[in-house]
Enzyme design. Sequence first.
Site, mmCIF file in Angstrom:
data_model
loop_
_atom_site.group_PDB
_atom_site.id
_atom_site.type_symbol
_atom_site.label_atom_id
_atom_site.label_comp_id
_atom_site.label_asym_id
_atom_site.label_seq_id
_atom_site.Cartn_x
_atom_site.Cartn_y
_atom_site.Cartn_z
ATOM 1 N N GLU A 108 0.798 -1.238 0.000
ATOM 2 C CA GLU A 108 0.000 0.000 0.000
ATOM 3 C C GLU A 108 0.829 1.287 0.000
ATOM 4 O OE1 GLU A 108 -4.065 -1.167 2.244
ATOM 5 O OE2 GLU A 108 -2.317 -1.149 3.562
HETATM 6 C C1 ACM Z 1 -2.010 -5.321 4.108
HETATM 7 O O1 ACM Z 1 -3.068 -5.764 4.586
HETATM 8 N N1 ACM Z 1 -1.885 -4.030 3.843
HETATM 9 C C2 ACM Z 1 -0.873 -6.190 3.853
#
Ligand code: ACM
Length: 530
Positions: free
Chosen positions: A342
């Site tokens: 992310e």
């Molecule tokens: C995640 O759940 N951002 C690995």
Amino acid sequence: MTKHFCSLAIRYAAVLFTAGFLLVSCTNEPPPTPKDLAQEAIIPRPVSLEATGSSFRLTEKTKIYVQAIYPDLEQLGQELADMLNPATGLEISVKKTDKVPGAGHIYLALVGDEAGLGQEGYQLEITEKQLTLTANQSAGIFYGIQTLRQLLPASIELGEKQEGPWEIASGTIVDYPSYRHRGAMLDVARHFFSVEDVKRYIDLIALYKMNVLHLHLSDDQGWRIEIKSWPRLTEIGGSTKVGGGEGGFYTQEQYKDIVQYAADHYITIIPEIDMPGHTNAALASYAELNCDGQARKLYTGTEVGFSTFCTAKDTVYAFIDDVFRELAALTPGPYLHIGGDESHVTPMEDYIPFINRVQDIVAAHGKEVAGWDEIANAEMRPGTAVQLWAGTENAKMGVEKGAMLIMSPASKAYIDMKYDSTTELGLSWAGYIEVDTGYIWDPAAMAAAEGVDKNAILGVEAPLWTETVTNIKELEYMTFPRIPGIAEIGWTPPALRQWDEYKQRLGRQKARFEALGVNYYASPKVPWAE
Ligand code: ACM
């Protein structure tokens, strides 16, 4: 007097009678109770089990014999004795031996290259006269002991003497795991969990033969591991948590204590320092990690994807080199986890060279890289583990580049998801995960659907993110009873995993959860046994 007569009688009568006959005739023990090993509720379900309809009884005379030449066995024997003695009230002791002991005893032995058991498998051979636990390596003995625990009544878990008899169903179990990576992940960054809490979690996952605990040690909201060369990480970055208030961190001594406690439970710690995103706590601690040279404010919310290291700065790589040097020195396990998820504000043309460079740093400190599936956009070093959470395309790309997979699909394995719409804790962005949903899936089948071969799968891991989970009781509520199901997926072959059968075994864990004081979710999907 009676005892003396018996031992004399044995000398004279040995030529005439069998030892088994004498054992029965010289004691006041009632005959063994018939028991059916096939009806025992063992999780994970063993690979193969043959019941013989009788039982082995623990008595005042029972001892645990261990092969003298392996020091690990003496320690495991003592752990077994420590598990048995409080509730049975027996004083079972551990004896070293060079030969197979006589009737009435437990025997732990390493047998060398027993076909099919591998590094973690074990064999339990239980007769009326003897209980023999063998394995190729001590890990197998440890797992055999976890099975033995579950072959005894749940009251074995209690700290004070309980009513016996203490009988173990007879037969043979030959058992070994499907996958070598059977893990749980704990996010100690959003909310901090003490050393005692982490040890409690280790105790609970070890019972189900899990062998990895991945600690998510840094995120936007907190930095939780002491780095001596960059002390403000914990002074500032470790000071708070989601919702504000006091954070916390592990000193290096405390981290080493966790690593050792885990190793004593045959669990490897994988430490994660998430980057280049999920880094606000570090960016608040050191201004120079930001492109604009301005320290960020501490963050106590739960948004994701807004932070990034300045991937163009050499200082950032010097920092990462220091962090991973210190962490590698404290971590005996093979992996350092670099996160990589992310990173929404890091352009892909910066992200890829960053991940490549960080992988080189990890390798320079003698470790393999693990990372969330986005890292597959970069080059993959041989030995890299890509952790699938959302991007099946990423996972496939990683395998094509030579990486192995850890399977943590969010819609199945994220145990921070709510069970259903009424669950107070947890999130629901990946869906509701009732106990059946979390159990009914197969890593190899899921990978095969993407064209990925089973041999590329290291195993499974269940992450617990802690935006909403603030203490050990809440941790237990989200993980139990889903974590035993993930443990079974990692251990038991798919042909032996059916929900309708599993839910019965799970329901019979109720008494054990209660004896262990586990704050579990009493799912209506499970027939909880009274
Ligand atoms: C995640 O759940 N951002 C690995």
